[in-house]
Design a protein around this motif. Structure first.
Motif, PDB file in Angstrom:
ATOM      1  N   THR A   8       0.602  -1.207   0.099  1.00 30.23           N
ATOM      2  CA  THR A   8       0.214  -0.024  -0.053  1.00 30.23           C
ATOM      3  C   THR A   8       1.088   1.339  -0.139  1.00 30.23           C
ATOM      4  O   THR A   8       0.661   2.244  -0.693  1.00 30.23           O
ATOM      5  CB  THR A   8      -0.986  -0.041   1.405  1.00 30.23           C
ATOM      6  OG1 THR A   8      -1.703  -1.233   1.198  1.00 30.23           O
ATOM      7  CG2 THR A   8      -1.720   1.268   1.303  1.00 30.23           C
ATOM      8  N   TYR A   9       1.871   1.075   0.751  1.00 31.83           N
ATOM      9  CA  TYR A   9       2.881   2.243   1.064  1.00 31.83           C
ATOM     10  C   TYR A   9       3.884   2.551  -0.138  1.00 31.83           C
ATOM     11  O   TYR A   9       4.162   3.779  -0.587  1.00 31.83           O
ATOM     12  CB  TYR A   9       3.408   2.447   2.389  1.00 31.83           C
ATOM     13  CG  TYR A   9       2.586   2.445   3.317  1.00 31.83           C
ATOM     14  CD1 TYR A   9       1.646   3.702   3.379  1.00 31.83           C
ATOM     15  CD2 TYR A   9       2.380   1.630   4.511  1.00 31.83           C
ATOM     16  CE1 TYR A   9       0.671   3.601   4.534  1.00 31.83           C
ATOM     17  CE2 TYR A   9       1.300   1.525   5.304  1.00 31.83           C
ATOM     18  CZ  TYR A   9       0.300   2.630   5.514  1.00 31.83           C
ATOM     19  OH  TYR A   9      -0.533   2.608   6.340  1.00 31.83           O
ATOM     20  N   THR A  10       4.212   1.314  -0.811  1.00 36.57           N
ATOM     21  CA  THR A  10       5.092   1.513  -1.995  1.00 36.57           C
ATOM     22  C   THR A  10       4.150   2.103  -3.018  1.00 36.57           C
ATOM     23  O   THR A  10       4.788   2.975  -3.846  1.00 36.57           O
ATOM     24  CB  THR A  10       5.436  -0.052  -2.345  1.00 36.57           C
ATOM     25  OG1 THR A  10       6.051  -0.509  -1.410  1.00 36.57           O
ATOM     26  CG2 THR A  10       6.098   0.047  -3.383  1.00 36.57           C
ATOM     27  N   ASP A  11       2.935   1.655  -3.178  1.00 36.51           N
ATOM     28  CA  ASP A  11       2.270   2.115  -4.365  1.00 36.51           C
ATOM     29  C   ASP A  11       1.764   3.597  -4.246  1.00 36.51           C
ATOM     30  O   ASP A  11       1.888   4.417  -5.254  1.00 36.51           O
ATOM     31  CB  ASP A  11       1.011   1.457  -4.314  1.00 36.51           C
ATOM     32  CG  ASP A  11       0.949   0.155  -4.790  1.00 36.51           C
ATOM     33  OD1 ASP A  11       1.886  -0.392  -5.646  1.00 36.51           O
ATOM     34  OD2 ASP A  11      -0.037  -0.897  -4.674  1.00 36.51           O
ATOM     35  N   GLU A  12       1.722   4.119  -2.887  1.00 35.85           N
ATOM     36  CA  GLU A  12       1.551   5.401  -2.557  1.00 35.85           C
ATOM     37  C   GLU A  12       2.799   6.336  -2.927  1.00 35.85           C
ATOM     38  O   GLU A  12       2.784   7.385  -3.697  1.00 35.85           O
ATOM     39  CB  GLU A  12       1.178   5.548  -1.276  1.00 35.85           C
ATOM     40  CG  GLU A  12       1.069   7.205  -0.703  1.00 35.85           C
ATOM     41  CD  GLU A  12       1.747   7.474   0.516  1.00 35.85           C
ATOM     42  OE1 GLU A  12       2.764   8.325   0.655  1.00 35.85           O
ATOM     43  OE2 GLU A  12       1.626   6.594   1.691  1.00 35.85           O
ATOM     44  N   ILE A  13       3.915   5.781  -2.657  1.00 38.40           N
ATOM     45  CA  ILE A  13       5.198   6.325  -3.082  1.00 38.40           C
ATOM     46  C   ILE A  13       5.323   6.613  -4.414  1.00 38.40           C
ATOM     47  O   ILE A  13       5.952   7.459  -4.994  1.00 38.40           O
ATOM     48  CB  ILE A  13       6.308   5.967  -2.171  1.00 38.40           C
ATOM     49  CG1 ILE A  13       6.351   6.099  -0.671  1.00 38.40           C
ATOM     50  CG2 ILE A  13       7.792   6.375  -2.818  1.00 38.40           C
ATOM     51  CD1 ILE A  13       6.740   7.533  -0.257  1.00 38.40           C
ATOM     52  N   LEU A  14       5.248   5.556  -5.149  1.00 40.40           N
ATOM     53  CA  LEU A  14       5.130   5.296  -6.523  1.00 40.40           C
ATOM     54  C   LEU A  14       4.360   6.316  -7.321  1.00 40.40           C
ATOM     55  O   LEU A  14       4.765   7.032  -8.207  1.00 40.40           O
ATOM     56  CB  LEU A  14       4.983   4.148  -7.069  1.00 40.40           C
ATOM     57  CG  LEU A  14       6.002   3.068  -6.679  1.00 40.40           C
ATOM     58  CD1 LEU A  14       5.759   1.741  -7.235  1.00 40.40           C
ATOM     59  CD2 LEU A  14       7.782   3.266  -7.114  1.00 40.40           C
ATOM     60  N   ALA A  15       3.371   6.548  -6.699  1.00 41.79           N
ATOM     61  CA  ALA A  15       2.063   7.454  -7.460  1.00 41.79           C
ATOM     62  C   ALA A  15       2.617   8.907  -7.260  1.00 41.79           C
ATOM     63  O   ALA A  15       2.605   9.866  -8.080  1.00 41.79           O
ATOM     64  CB  ALA A  15       0.665   7.194  -6.610  1.00 41.79           C
ATOM     65  N   ARG A  16       3.348   9.310  -6.023  1.00 44.89           N
ATOM     66  CA  ARG A  16       3.667  10.295  -5.570  1.00 44.89           C
ATOM     67  C   ARG A  16       4.896  10.947  -6.637  1.00 44.89           C
ATOM     68  O   ARG A  16       4.924  12.032  -7.023  1.00 44.89           O
ATOM     69  CB  ARG A  16       4.044  10.653  -4.133  1.00 44.89           C
ATOM     70  CG  ARG A  16       2.801  10.750  -3.344  1.00 44.89           C
ATOM     71  CD  ARG A  16       3.185  10.482  -2.028  1.00 44.89           C
ATOM     72  NE  ARG A  16       3.778  11.535  -1.426  1.00 44.89           N
ATOM     73  CZ  ARG A  16       4.352  11.471  -0.050  1.00 44.89           C
ATOM     74  NH1 ARG A  16       4.439  10.323   0.623  1.00 44.89           N
ATOM     75  NH2 ARG A  16       5.115  12.550   0.206  1.00 44.89           N
ATOM     76  N   ILE A  17       5.736   9.986  -6.888  1.00 42.69           N
ATOM     77  CA  ILE A  17       6.813  10.086  -7.748  1.00 42.69           C
ATOM     78  C   ILE A  17       6.305  10.319  -8.958  1.00 42.69           C
ATOM     79  O   ILE A  17       6.979  11.427 -10.013  1.00 42.69           O
ATOM     80  CB  ILE A  17       7.843   8.856  -7.719  1.00 42.69           C
ATOM     81  CG1 ILE A  17       8.642   8.637  -6.355  1.00 42.69           C
ATOM     82  CG2 ILE A  17       9.102   8.955  -8.929  1.00 42.69           C
ATOM     83  CD1 ILE A  17       9.326   7.479  -6.231  1.00 42.69           C
ATOM     84  N   GLU A  18       5.307   9.962  -9.652  1.00 42.25           N
ATOM     85  CA  GLU A  18       4.689  10.071 -10.839  1.00 42.25           C
ATOM     86  C   GLU A  18       4.209  11.682 -10.997  1.00 42.25           C
ATOM     87  O   GLU A  18       4.266  12.039 -12.021  1.00 42.25           O
ATOM     88  CB  GLU A  18       3.720   8.848 -11.259  1.00 42.25           C
ATOM     89  CG  GLU A  18       4.147   7.856 -11.909  1.00 42.25           C
ATOM     90  CD  GLU A  18       4.962   7.761 -13.259  1.00 42.25           C
ATOM     91  OE1 GLU A  18       4.484   8.777 -14.056  1.00 42.25           O
ATOM     92  OE2 GLU A  18       6.091   7.609 -13.168  1.00 42.25           O
ATOM     93  N   ASN A  19       4.064  11.966  -9.966  1.00 38.59           N
ATOM     94  CA  ASN A  19       3.482  13.486  -9.901  1.00 38.59           C
ATOM     95  C   ASN A  19       4.357  14.700  -9.965  1.00 38.59           C
ATOM     96  O   ASN A  19       4.222  15.646  -9.845  1.00 38.59           O
ATOM     97  CB  ASN A  19       2.439  13.755  -8.598  1.00 38.59           C
ATOM     98  CG  ASN A  19       1.139  13.047  -8.775  1.00 38.59           C
ATOM     99  OD1 ASN A  19       0.633  12.722  -9.862  1.00 38.59           O
ATOM    100  ND2 ASN A  19       0.551  12.479  -7.514  1.00 38.59           N
ATOM    101  N   LEU A  20       5.838  13.868  -9.784  1.00 42.53           N
ATOM    102  CA  LEU A  20       6.817  15.090 -10.109  1.00 42.53           C
ATOM    103  C   LEU A  20       7.188  15.406 -11.663  1.00 42.53           C
ATOM    104  O   LEU A  20       6.600  14.421 -12.415  1.00 42.53           O
ATOM    105  CB  LEU A  20       8.114  14.501  -9.516  1.00 42.53           C
ATOM    106  CG  LEU A  20       8.202  14.145  -8.052  1.00 42.53           C
ATOM    107  CD1 LEU A  20       9.500  13.469  -7.779  1.00 42.53           C
ATOM    108  CD2 LEU A  20       8.378  15.474  -7.412  1.00 42.53           C
ATOM    109  N   ASN A  21       7.550  16.373 -11.892  1.00 41.86           N
ATOM    110  CA  ASN A  21       7.953  16.416 -13.283  1.00 41.86           C
ATOM    111  C   ASN A  21       9.212  17.450 -13.152  1.00 41.86           C
ATOM    112  O   ASN A  21       9.752  17.777 -12.164  1.00 41.86           O
ATOM    113  CB  ASN A  21       7.066  17.421 -14.180  1.00 41.86           C
ATOM    114  CG  ASN A  21       6.436  18.757 -13.463  1.00 41.86           C
ATOM    115  OD1 ASN A  21       7.442  19.697 -13.500  1.00 41.86           O
ATOM    116  ND2 ASN A  21       5.201  19.047 -12.890  1.00 41.86           N
ATOM    117  N   ILE A  22       9.775  17.639 -14.294  1.00 43.73           N
ATOM    118  CA  ILE A  22      11.100  18.193 -14.772  1.00 43.73           C
ATOM    119  C   ILE A  22      11.261  19.860 -13.845  1.00 43.73           C
ATOM    120  O   ILE A  22      12.175  20.219 -13.544  1.00 43.73           O
ATOM    121  CB  ILE A  22      11.591  18.259 -15.988  1.00 43.73           C
ATOM    122  CG1 ILE A  22      12.905  18.586 -16.161  1.00 43.73           C
ATOM    123  CG2 ILE A  22      10.698  19.268 -16.899  1.00 43.73           C
ATOM    124  CD1 ILE A  22      13.939  17.980 -15.682  1.00 43.73           C
TER     125      ILE A  22
END
Length: 149
Positions: A8-22
């Motif tokens: 659950t927390y791995t998926d949360e972290i991965l989703a937050r990383i996807e919300n980053l941009n350059i």
């Protein structure tokens, strides 16, 4: 405390990383978003035992007393010092660093707590796999908050 070994927390972290941009800007600190991703990736290497930095004298003296900072519920302080070997100052490619970090997080989670390093943390010293799991989540959460995600 959240633990990266819980999917659950791995998926949360991965989703937050996807919300980053350059163009993601830090709310504190000196690293840009690409450097932060590279820093977190280097930290994953330590947790997985791929990188084995030696303990500094300060860590040997006070690390065991400060150890709960790494895995307790209190947020990490802004502008906290870091392990010198993972202080990233060179320019990095955002897409490459984001993909590399995501893959390392997925691998770390899938390998599970039994595959966690037994090598001492360079500052805090010996950690259990549960402490590593909580600390890795806390470290990633800290840097993702640094960039507003």
């Amino acid at each position: 405390m959240n633990n990266i070994f819980d999917i659950t927390y791995t998926d949360e972290i991965l989703a937050r990383i996807e919300n980053l941009n350059i163009n993601s800007e830090p709310q504190w600190g000196k690293m840009d978003v690409s450097q932060m991703l590279a820093h977190c990736s280097s930290f994953q290497d330590i947790a997985m035992g791929y990188s084995l930095p030696t303990r500094g004298w300060l860590g040997v003296l006070v690390g065991r007393f400060a150890k709960p900072i790494f895995y307790n519920d209190k947020p990490l302080a802004h502008n906290m010092s870091t392990i010198p070997s993972i202080l990233i100052t060179s320019k990095k490619d955002f897409e490459i660093e984001r993909d590399k970090l995501k893959q390392k997080i997925i691998t770390f989670q899938k390998n599970g707590s039994d595959a966690c390093t037994s090598h001492p943390h360079p500052f805090f010293g010996n950690l259990t796999s549960e402490q590593w799991g909580k600390g890795v989540y806390k470290h990633l959460d800290h840097h993702l908050k640094q960039f507003g995600v």
